[in-house]
Design a protein around this motif. Structure first.
Motif, PDB file in Angstrom:
ATOM      1  N   ALA A 293      13.575  51.141 -35.323  1.00 16.15           N
ATOM      2  CA  ALA A 293      13.871  52.538 -35.021  1.00 16.15           C
ATOM      3  C   ALA A 293      15.289  52.892 -35.442  1.00 16.15           C
ATOM      4  O   ALA A 293      15.535  53.969 -36.020  1.00 16.15           O
ATOM      5  N   ILE A 294      16.232  51.987 -35.170  1.00 16.90           N
ATOM      6  CA  ILE A 294      17.626  52.235 -35.542  1.00 16.90           C
ATOM      7  C   ILE A 294      17.762  52.359 -37.059  1.00 16.90           C
ATOM      8  O   ILE A 294      18.440  53.262 -37.569  1.00 16.90           O
ATOM      9  N   LEU A 295      17.125  51.452 -37.797  1.00 13.39           N
ATOM     10  CA  LEU A 295      17.183  51.522 -39.259  1.00 13.39           C
ATOM     11  C   LEU A 295      16.548  52.815 -39.764  1.00 13.39           C
ATOM     12  O   LEU A 295      17.102  53.492 -40.639  1.00 13.39           O
ATOM     13  N   GLY A 296      15.380  53.165 -39.226  1.00  9.80           N
ATOM     14  CA  GLY A 296      14.702  54.373 -39.671  1.00  9.80           C
ATOM     15  C   GLY A 296      15.525  55.625 -39.446  1.00  9.80           C
ATOM     16  O   GLY A 296      15.634  56.488 -40.331  1.00  9.80           O
ATOM     17  N   LEU A 297      16.135  55.739 -38.281  1.00  9.77           N
ATOM     18  CA  LEU A 297      16.963  56.902 -37.972  1.00  9.77           C
ATOM     19  C   LEU A 297      18.240  56.907 -38.807  1.00  9.77           C
ATOM     20  O   LEU A 297      18.697  57.969 -39.253  1.00  9.77           O
ATOM     21  N   SER A 298      18.830  55.721 -39.033  1.00  5.44           N
ATOM     22  CA  SER A 298      20.044  55.638 -39.848  1.00  5.44           C
ATOM     23  C   SER A 298      19.767  56.077 -41.281  1.00  5.44           C
ATOM     24  O   SER A 298      20.548  56.822 -41.884  1.00  5.44           O
ATOM     25  N   ALA A 299      18.635  55.608 -41.831  1.00  4.25           N
ATOM     26  CA  ALA A 299      18.278  55.979 -43.200  1.00  4.25           C
ATOM     27  C   ALA A 299      18.033  57.477 -43.304  1.00  4.25           C
ATOM     28  O   ALA A 299      18.440  58.127 -44.282  1.00  4.25           O
ATOM     29  N   ALA A 300      17.380  58.041 -42.289  1.00  5.36           N
ATOM     30  CA  ALA A 300      17.109  59.479 -42.311  1.00  5.36           C
ATOM     31  C   ALA A 300      18.385  60.295 -42.153  1.00  5.36           C
ATOM     32  O   ALA A 300      18.564  61.334 -42.804  1.00  5.36           O
TER      33      ALA A 300
ATOM     34  N   GLN B  66      20.506  59.598 -45.457  1.00  4.50           N
ATOM     35  CA  GLN B  66      19.780  59.878 -46.700  1.00  4.50           C
ATOM     36  C   GLN B  66      20.259  58.970 -47.837  1.00  4.50           C
ATOM     37  O   GLN B  66      20.350  59.383 -48.990  1.00  4.50           O
ATOM     38  N   THR B  67      20.603  57.740 -47.462  1.00  6.91           N
ATOM     39  CA  THR B  67      21.013  56.742 -48.459  1.00  6.91           C
ATOM     40  C   THR B  67      20.275  55.440 -48.172  1.00  6.91           C
ATOM     41  O   THR B  67      19.623  55.296 -47.130  1.00  6.91           O
ATOM     42  N   SER B  68      20.388  54.502 -49.094  1.00  6.56           N
ATOM     43  CA  SER B  68      19.818  53.176 -48.885  1.00  6.56           C
ATOM     44  C   SER B  68      20.739  52.383 -47.964  1.00  6.56           C
ATOM     45  O   SER B  68      21.867  52.052 -48.322  1.00  6.56           O
ATOM     46  N   VAL B  69      20.265  52.085 -46.779  1.00  7.65           N
ATOM     47  CA  VAL B  69      21.061  51.380 -45.781  1.00  7.65           C
ATOM     48  C   VAL B  69      20.918  49.871 -45.989  1.00  7.65           C
ATOM     49  O   VAL B  69      19.829  49.363 -46.255  1.00  7.65           O
ATOM     50  N   LYS B  70      22.014  49.151 -45.870  1.00  8.44           N
ATOM     51  CA  LYS B  70      21.990  47.695 -45.947  1.00  8.44           C
ATOM     52  C   LYS B  70      21.425  47.143 -44.640  1.00  8.44           C
ATOM     53  O   LYS B  70      21.946  47.451 -43.554  1.00  8.44           O
ATOM     54  N   ALA B  71      20.341  46.361 -44.727  1.00  5.66           N
ATOM     55  CA  ALA B  71      19.704  45.802 -43.532  1.00  5.66           C
ATOM     56  C   ALA B  71      19.760  44.274 -43.585  1.00  5.66           C
ATOM     57  O   ALA B  71      19.512  43.673 -44.632  1.00  5.66           O
ATOM     58  N   PHE B  72      20.076  43.661 -42.434  1.00 11.57           N
ATOM     59  CA  PHE B  72      20.257  42.205 -42.350  1.00 11.57           C
ATOM     60  C   PHE B  72      19.241  41.612 -41.379  1.00 11.57           C
ATOM     61  O   PHE B  72      19.143  42.055 -40.228  1.00 11.57           O
TER      62      PHE B  72
ATOM     63  N   ALA C 111       9.702  50.530 -46.238  1.00 11.04           N
ATOM     64  CA  ALA C 111       9.350  51.894 -45.845  1.00 11.04           C
ATOM     65  C   ALA C 111      10.562  52.828 -45.847  1.00 11.04           C
ATOM     66  O   ALA C 111      10.434  54.031 -46.093  1.00 11.04           O
ATOM     67  N   THR C 112      11.736  52.275 -45.580  1.00 11.23           N
ATOM     68  CA  THR C 112      12.953  53.103 -45.519  1.00 11.23           C
ATOM     69  C   THR C 112      13.797  53.018 -46.783  1.00 11.23           C
ATOM     70  O   THR C 112      14.834  53.673 -46.879  1.00 11.23           O
ATOM     71  N   GLY C 113      13.371  52.165 -47.732  1.00 12.04           N
ATOM     72  CA  GLY C 113      14.159  51.987 -48.946  1.00 12.04           C
ATOM     73  C   GLY C 113      15.458  51.255 -48.710  1.00 12.04           C
ATOM     74  O   GLY C 113      16.445  51.443 -49.434  1.00 12.04           O
ATOM     75  N   ALA C 114      15.485  50.392 -47.682  1.00  9.75           N
ATOM     76  CA  ALA C 114      16.711  49.670 -47.332  1.00  9.75           C
ATOM     77  C   ALA C 114      17.024  48.581 -48.348  1.00  9.75           C
ATOM     78  O   ALA C 114      16.131  48.008 -48.977  1.00  9.75           O
ATOM     79  N   ASP C 115      18.296  48.291 -48.500  1.00  8.33           N
ATOM     80  CA  ASP C 115      18.767  47.146 -49.281  1.00  8.33           C
ATOM     81  C   ASP C 115      18.715  45.950 -48.336  1.00  8.33           C
ATOM     82  O   ASP C 115      19.591  45.782 -47.489  1.00  8.33           O
ATOM     83  N   HIS C 116      17.683  45.115 -48.478  1.00  6.82           N
ATOM     84  CA  HIS C 116      17.343  44.132 -47.448  1.00  6.82           C
ATOM     85  C   HIS C 116      17.914  42.758 -47.767  1.00  6.82           C
ATOM     86  O   HIS C 116      17.665  42.196 -48.831  1.00  6.82           O
ATOM     87  N   HIS C 117      18.669  42.213 -46.823  1.00  9.90           N
ATOM     88  CA  HIS C 117      19.278  40.888 -46.946  1.00  9.90           C
ATOM     89  C   HIS C 117      18.647  39.996 -45.876  1.00  9.90           C
ATOM     90  O   HIS C 117      18.779  40.253 -44.675  1.00  9.90           O
ATOM     91  N   ILE C 118      17.956  38.938 -46.294  1.00  9.65           N
ATOM     92  CA  ILE C 118      17.311  38.018 -45.351  1.00  9.65           C
ATOM     93  C   ILE C 118      18.032  36.675 -45.371  1.00  9.65           C
ATOM     94  O   ILE C 118      18.236  36.089 -46.432  1.00  9.65           O
ATOM     95  N   MET C 119      18.442  36.212 -44.193  1.00  6.01           N
ATOM     96  CA  MET C 119      19.051  34.888 -44.054  1.00  6.01           C
ATOM     97  C   MET C 119      17.996  33.955 -43.457  1.00  6.01           C
ATOM     98  O   MET C 119      17.578  34.147 -42.310  1.00  6.01           O
ATOM     99  N   ARG C 120      17.550  32.983 -44.231  1.00  7.69           N
ATOM    100  CA  ARG C 120      16.521  32.055 -43.752  1.00  7.69           C
ATOM    101  C   ARG C 120      17.184  30.782 -43.227  1.00  7.69           C
ATOM    102  O   ARG C 120      17.997  30.172 -43.913  1.00  7.69           O
TER     103      ARG C 120
END
Length: 671
Positions: free
Chosen positions: A283-290, A293-299, A320-329
């Protein structure tokens, strides 16, 4: 976001040593690597210092703290963020205020001068901890935000009071004693702490929503504590009935959450988001992106266990939000490799290595050039998302249900709570007479930790164990709770109140939040803990927080348009790192740490634990006769045993004042 420190001596003619103040800032360089400042007020015995992480007003000379007001009688050191500060600045400027910086922090000085502390606090919105010395009144105020998002510790010495953002800051002062209290040790082993306490003798925390005032009169310091805010649910009879129109609450939650997110996007540096597979961070990512109106960096943190890994849903939300997604495995052995360093920052024991995972994630956030992320902490507290809340709702808040529906609830709880048993839920029902007397029942959230007492007590060294013969941990915690906030409240409200006062402040916002975030100079902003949103959430009827088998129902409906369908329909997931017993490599990493910190020599040198009991606990863990539930519980206890030994190594055995001086020399920070 920064770190603060200071000294208030009883003798006004005894000026604090400037280099000591600098050393106190240097040892928390991780909280503020962008610069430091200190100030000793003449003829007051008062000095503050500050380590700065620049986020609002990047001009280091202009925004350097501590701040003095124009007349020179007020001294301020602030850690955290004040939101909506531009509106307040504009209003104060219209009244004739003149600001030295563009920092949000400076509003405190101008508000205090005009309206006093009580009204100042009512204006402040955000996560913060600050110290304010008023020379006119010869008093110092230590203030902490409403939920305790930002830490603030203090201790009395032979000379006066020392305060700081972290325990190690206090311990950098040569007059501060570094020793465990027996009660503090016990609470480290059972996970849940007495609010306001620490593991160390004499060292206290400012309670969330409180002000500690230190007043000097005739060479004596008097300490008093006042509450300026609390979690205040309505009386149970004040809620509307089951036929209430839920639309108004759905729209109200959406409105207040969007406003909270928008405020927390304010920064002079890029702002990202933490993203798990839960509805909170999504929800936080979705609202931040809206809102941007930019591609939000998500971790995102990914675990090598399907039972605990949430990356597939996180990826779906990111796409779905067009986020720039960074995954730490993370692999099994990654977590215990960094356990010791994490404890240096948490300054308390941790039952699950999620704290280590969060530490490693903040490290990666820092490495890609981000200083700020929005997070989903606080949602479960406000909207009843934890399994303990569903259990308490079933046991104490649904007495009116027919037997058939109660049976369905019981089956649902048994099905959904398997991953949590032994950790977030007790293996067996535990009753605390003190809690029962205070609020009518023992909340499920404290039962797993209080029930560890029979395991933890024999682990304590004999001399210390004897001091705890008549000690009642449940009573010690219950006595800190404000009965007026419990009386007449719905059972679910009472359960949520206890969680917020214990597990949220003492666990989620410390070793799961600020301490492992700021370990890598990274500020986390939990939008759900905006107090305007929280005060609205308190008015949502219990049956709209948990509706049927859906926890956080009103939040789900408010965010329905943002969430992928699989997430909208999904039940609460266990956001924990896989326990040690689930992976042979992880268990071997535990044993390797035990060789160093739980050896006979190490245990006897520290004088905290009983070595034979330690050995018995490990033997029990490795027994094939032990159930999975008990293994989960023993995993936690072993983490705590390691934790107290590592705490001893870091803060008792190590000469912390000397280490602080060494850090200052390395940084070139000198008075």
């Amino acid at each position: 976001m920064c770190g603060i420190a200071g000294i208030f001596n009883r003798d006004a003619s005894q000026a604090p040593q400037a280099q000591t103040l600098v050393n106190m800032a240097a040892i928390m360089h991780h909280r503020g690597p962008d610069g430091f400042g200190y100030h000793v007020m003449p003829n007051t015995g008062v000095g503050f210092s500050h380590a700065r992480l620049s986020i609002i007003d990047l001009n280091e000379d202009r925004a350097r703290q501590p701040f003095l007001n124009k007349s020179g009688n007020l001294l301020l050191a602030h850690n955290g963020e004040f939101y909506d500060f531009k509106r307040i600045r504009a209003d104060l400027t219209a009244q004739g205020a003149r600001f030295h910086s563009k920092s949000d922090s400076e509003i405190v000085l101008h508000l205090f001068e005009r309206v006093g502390l009580e009204r100042t606090l009512s204006e402040l919105r955000g996560e913060f901890a600050f110290a304010l010395y008023d020379q006119t009144d010869d008093a110092m105020y230590l203030v902490r935000d409403r939920f305790g998002i930002k830490p603030l510790y203090y201790v009395e010495t032979d000379d006066g009071v020392v305060f700081g953002s972290e325990l190690k800051v206090l311990f950098a002062h040569p007059s501060v004693k570094r020793e465990f209290s027996s009660e503090g040790l016990y609470h480290q082993l059972i996970q849940v702490m007495v609010p306001g306490s620490t593991a160390f003798a004499g060292v206290k925390q400012v309670a969330p929503g409180h002000v500690v005032k230190i007043q000097r009169q005739n060479g004596k310091l008097t300490l008093s504590e006042d509450k300026y805010w609390d979690v205040n649910f309505p009386q149970a009879h004040e809620y509307p009935g089951d036929d209430v129109d839920e639309t108004q609450y759905i729209e109200g939650v959406r409105k207040h959450l969007l406003e909270a997110v928008q405020h927390r996007l304010t920064a002079d540096v890029p702002v990202g988001c933490y993203l798990s597979g839960g509805i909170d961070s999504c929800a936080i990512l979705g609202l931040s992106a809206a809102a941007t109106q930019t591609s939000v960096k998500a971790f995102t943190i990914g675990f090598d266990s399907d039972e605990y890994d949430e990356t597939p849903i996180a990826q779906e939300m990111a796409e779905a939000t067009g986020a720039d997604h960074h995954i730490m495995r993370l692999n099994a052995d990654d977590l215990y490799d960094h356990f010791v360093k994490t404890i240096w920052h948490t300054e308390r024991t941790i039952y699950n290595t999620l704290g280590v995972a969060k530490y490693l994630m903040s490290q990666q956030v820092n490495q890609v050039g981000y200083k700020v992320v929005l997070t989903g902490e606080g949602s479960d507290e406000l909207f009843a998302g934890y399994p303990a809340f569903r259990k308490d709702m079933f046991l104490h808040g649904l007495d009116h249900l027919p037997d058939s529906e109660r049976k369905a609830w019981q089956e649902l709880l048994e099905k959904n709570n398997k991953l949590f048993k032994g950790a977030m839920l007790a293996r067996e029902e535990f009753v605390s007479p003190a809690f029962n007397a205070k609020m009518g029942f023992t909340p499920s959230c404290v039962q797993p930790w209080l029930s560890c007492g029979e395991i933890a007590l024999p682990l304590i060294a004999k001399a210390r164990r004897e001091k705890l013969t008549d000690y009642d941990a449940g009573k010690a915690i219950a006595e800190t709770l404000d009965e007026t906030m419990l009386k007449g409240r719905h059972p679910l409200d009472r359960a949520q109140y206890v969680w917020i006062k214990t597990m949220l402040e003492g666990q989620i916002l410390t070793w799961g939040g600020d301490r492992v975030d700021m370990a890598n100079s990274m500020e986390a902003r939990p939008a759900f803990l905006d107090h305007h949103l929280a005060e609205y959430a308190f008015t949502v009827p219990p049956h709209l927080r948990i509706k049927g088998n859906k926890e956080k129902y009103v939040l789900r409906e408010a965010m329905k348009g943002l969430l992928p369908e699989t997430l909208y329909k999904r039940e609460k997931f266990a956001f924990m790192a896989p326990p040690a017993h689930t992976d042979p490599k992880k268990w071997q990493a535990v044993l390797k740490l035990a060789e160093q910190f739980l050896s006979k020599e190490a245990v006897e040198e520290a004088g905290l634990l009983d070595f034979e009991a330690v050995q018995t606990t490990f033997a029990r863990h490795e027994s094939e006769a032990v159930s999975i539930d008990e293994k989960v519980q023993l995993d936690a206890v072993i983490n705590h045993m390691l934790g107290v030994q590592i705490l001893h190594h870091h803060f008792v055995k190590t000469d912390v004042p000397q280490l602080a001086q060494q850090r200052a020399n390395e940084l070139g920070w000198h008075a």
